[in-house]
Design a protein around this motif. Structure first.
Motif, mmCIF file in Angstrom:
data_model
loop_
_atom_site.group_PDB
_atom_site.id
_atom_site.type_symbol
_atom_site.label_atom_id
_atom_site.label_comp_id
_atom_site.label_asym_id
_atom_site.label_seq_id
_atom_site.Cartn_x
_atom_site.Cartn_y
_atom_site.Cartn_z
ATOM 1 N N PHE A 20 0.856 -1.187 0.000
ATOM 2 C CA PHE A 20 0.000 0.000 0.000
ATOM 3 C C PHE A 20 0.897 1.245 0.000
ATOM 4 C CE2 PHE A 20 -2.219 -3.316 2.411
ATOM 5 C CZ PHE A 20 -3.359 -3.479 1.632
ATOM 6 N N PRO A 21 1.338 1.672 -1.169
ATOM 7 C CA PRO A 21 2.368 2.729 -1.225
ATOM 8 C C PRO A 21 1.833 4.138 -1.002
ATOM 9 C CG PRO A 21 1.776 2.057 -3.430
ATOM 10 C CD PRO A 21 0.998 1.166 -2.498
ATOM 11 N N ILE A 22 1.023 4.313 0.013
ATOM 12 C CA ILE A 22 0.532 5.630 0.393
ATOM 13 C C ILE A 22 0.761 5.797 1.893
ATOM 14 C CG2 ILE A 22 -1.462 7.166 0.545
ATOM 15 C CD1 ILE A 22 -2.658 5.717 -1.842
ATOM 16 N N LEU A 23 1.432 6.850 2.261
ATOM 17 C CA LEU A 23 1.721 7.119 3.666
ATOM 18 C C LEU A 23 0.927 8.323 4.145
ATOM 19 C CD1 LEU A 23 5.619 6.806 3.730
ATOM 20 C CD2 LEU A 23 3.956 5.075 4.418
ATOM 21 N N GLY A 24 0.485 8.264 5.385
ATOM 22 C CA GLY A 24 -0.115 9.418 6.044
ATOM 23 C C GLY A 24 0.805 9.890 7.151
ATOM 24 N N SER A 25 1.141 11.159 7.144
ATOM 25 C CA SER A 25 2.103 11.656 8.126
ATOM 26 C C SER A 25 1.930 13.150 8.291
ATOM 27 C CB SER A 25 3.535 11.335 7.662
ATOM 28 O OG SER A 25 4.497 11.949 8.505
ATOM 29 N N SER A 26 2.361 13.654 9.448
ATOM 30 C CA SER A 26 2.503 15.089 9.606
ATOM 31 C C SER A 26 3.803 15.515 8.941
ATOM 32 C CB SER A 26 2.515 15.475 11.082
ATOM 33 O OG SER A 26 3.702 15.001 11.703
ATOM 34 N N THR A 27 3.914 16.789 8.623
ATOM 35 C CA THR A 27 5.168 17.271 8.042
ATOM 36 C C THR A 27 6.319 17.155 9.033
ATOM 37 O OG1 THR A 27 4.508 19.515 8.660
ATOM 38 C CG2 THR A 27 4.083 18.840 6.394
ATOM 39 N N HIS A 28 6.010 17.216 10.314
ATOM 40 C CA HIS A 28 7.057 17.103 11.329
ATOM 41 C C HIS A 28 7.696 15.709 11.325
ATOM 42 C CE1 HIS A 28 4.822 20.585 12.824
ATOM 43 N NE2 HIS A 28 5.887 20.901 13.538
ATOM 44 N N VAL A 31 10.006 12.540 7.901
ATOM 45 C CA VAL A 31 11.367 12.026 7.716
ATOM 46 C C VAL A 31 11.609 10.770 8.547
ATOM 47 C CG1 VAL A 31 12.356 14.246 7.059
ATOM 48 C CG2 VAL A 31 12.225 13.619 9.481
ATOM 49 N N ASN A 32 10.824 10.586 9.606
ATOM 50 C CA ASN A 32 10.948 9.389 10.437
ATOM 51 C C ASN A 32 9.984 8.291 10.018
ATOM 52 O OD1 ASN A 32 12.936 10.558 12.145
ATOM 53 N ND2 ASN A 32 11.318 11.656 13.254
ATOM 54 N N SER A 33 9.164 8.560 9.002
ATOM 55 C CA SER A 33 8.178 7.586 8.541
ATOM 56 C C SER A 33 8.655 6.794 7.336
ATOM 57 C CB SER A 33 6.861 8.303 8.200
ATOM 58 O OG SER A 33 6.339 8.963 9.323
ATOM 59 N N GLY A 37 17.141 7.990 3.129
ATOM 60 C CA GLY A 37 17.510 8.095 1.727
ATOM 61 C C GLY A 37 16.375 7.895 0.751
ATOM 62 N N VAL A 38 15.202 7.489 1.238
ATOM 63 C CA VAL A 38 14.058 7.267 0.351
ATOM 64 C C VAL A 38 13.493 8.606 -0.113
ATOM 65 C CG1 VAL A 38 11.670 6.447 0.238
ATOM 66 C CG2 VAL A 38 13.445 5.023 1.264
ATOM 67 N N ILE A 39 13.214 8.702 -1.404
ATOM 68 C CA ILE A 39 12.563 9.879 -1.979
ATOM 69 C C ILE A 39 11.212 9.448 -2.540
ATOM 70 C CG2 ILE A 39 12.692 11.729 -3.682
ATOM 71 C CD1 ILE A 39 14.719 11.999 -1.472
ATOM 72 N N LEU A 40 10.155 10.032 -2.053
ATOM 73 C CA LEU A 40 8.806 9.686 -2.493
ATOM 74 C C LEU A 40 8.509 10.306 -3.854
ATOM 75 C CD1 LEU A 40 7.006 10.329 0.906
ATOM 76 C CD2 LEU A 40 7.711 8.118 -0.014
#
Length: 321
Positions: A20-28, A31-33, A37-40
């Motif tokens: 499921f290549p969709i992440l939900g995250s705060s902007t804060h 980077v920890n999610s 080195g991963v670039i979305l």
């Protein structure tokens, strides 16, 4: 008790992302999610008008492509005073949101799309915002089936404001709710009470039914209720004049009205905003024109001091209380 295994968690998380290549995250925390080195492929920042520039930059560093979603006609973020000199005006994090900064930096080279279709509010509710703030560019996708979506409660003249609270507005609302003779039919989204002032929200917790969601307009941005009650708090006292612009801010009014799905109720003082060409004055005129019979209630609660107000107001420019 299970122990936390960071390595196992990371493997499970990576497997989930692959499926499921969709992440939900705060902007804060973005980077920890993701792995180092991963670039979305894409990062979509929602409610960008309320996003600070500094944490927003964290998300920019993780993206090949960026989609910024926001509305500059709604309330901006409340900035943190950092005392830092920006490298250019558009990067001033104490003045601009991430949305404003992106527009300022990229200007006309930034592709923009207006999300015209509106699915939340009853057509009569959103039409005010459409006319007042969006140059009639919105296309309401909801239906008008003859409901009564607009209501206006005007309190009696008088000095009812105390330290950013107005008990008379709450008493007036309670009187109208009692006269309804029972709860209206609402979906699971319920009803909300909002005000520009935190003190009024706090006071409402003591007086209004528990089923009301109570918060400031700023905190309610991005949320919705079937019914929204907007309490403006201020009266005609001279020292309130400096706060009129705060309450009458077009972004404040736009957000307040557009939180309501099926009914919007404005609770305000008599002649507080009508002396100037204000947005709330325009809202009052709009409700008065389109509201059904019985949905405009004036001075539902009065006291002996209200009867003396006109005499005091004419002779001394003040009122008792």
């Amino acid at each position: 008790m299970e122990t936390f295994d960071a390595q196992t968690y990371r493997k499970q998380f990576d497997a989930f992302v692959q499926r499921f290549p969709i992440l939900g995250s705060s902007t804060h925390s973005i980077v920890n999610s993701i792995a180092q080195g991963v670039i979305l492929d894409y990062v979509i920042i929602d409610e960008a008008s309320q996003q600070d520039i500094v944490p927003g930059v964290l998300a920019l560093g993780c993206a090949k492509n960026l989609i910024v979603v926001g509305d500059s006609r709604q309330l901006a973020h409340i900035p943190v005073k950092l005392g830092l000199q920006p490298p250019a005006d558009a990067y001033d994090c104490e003045r601009y949101s991430l949305l404003d900064s992106c527009i300022g930096v990229f200007k006309d080279t930034l592709p923009r799309t207006l999300l015209k279709e509106h699915y939340r509010c009853h057509p009569r509710i959103i039409q005010f915002c459409n006319q007042q703030f969006y140059d009639n560019a919105l296309v309401p996708m909801t239906q008008d089936n003859g409901e009564a979506p607009l209501r206006l409660l005007v309190t009696a003249k008088g000095n009812h404001t105390r330290r950013n609270t107005n008990l008379r507005e709450l008493d007036s609302l309670l009187k109208v709710l009692d006269d309804e003779g029972g709860p209206i039919e609402l979906s699971e989204d319920g009803r909300g009470f909002i005000s520009p002032f935190r003190a009024q929200v706090t006071l409402s917790g003591t007086y209004l039914p528990a089923d009301f969601v109570k918060d400031t307009v700023h905190k309610f941005q991005g949320r919705e209720c079937d019914e929204i009650v907007f309490s403006t708090v201020l009266d005609k006292k001279h020292h309130n004049e400096e706060r009129l612009d705060f309450v009458d801010d077009p972004r404040m009014v736009n957000v307040a009205v557009s939180r309501a799905k099926t009914r919007f109720t404005l609770v305000t003082g008599d002649e507080v905003f009508t002396a100037n060409n204000s947005h709330i004055a325009a809202l009052m005129r709009y409700v008065e024109y389109y509201a059904q019979d019985g949905q405009i209630v004036r001075a539902p609660v009065v006291s002996a001091f209200d009867l003396l107000y006109r005499e005091y107001d004419q002779s001394t420019g003040t009122a008792p209380g």
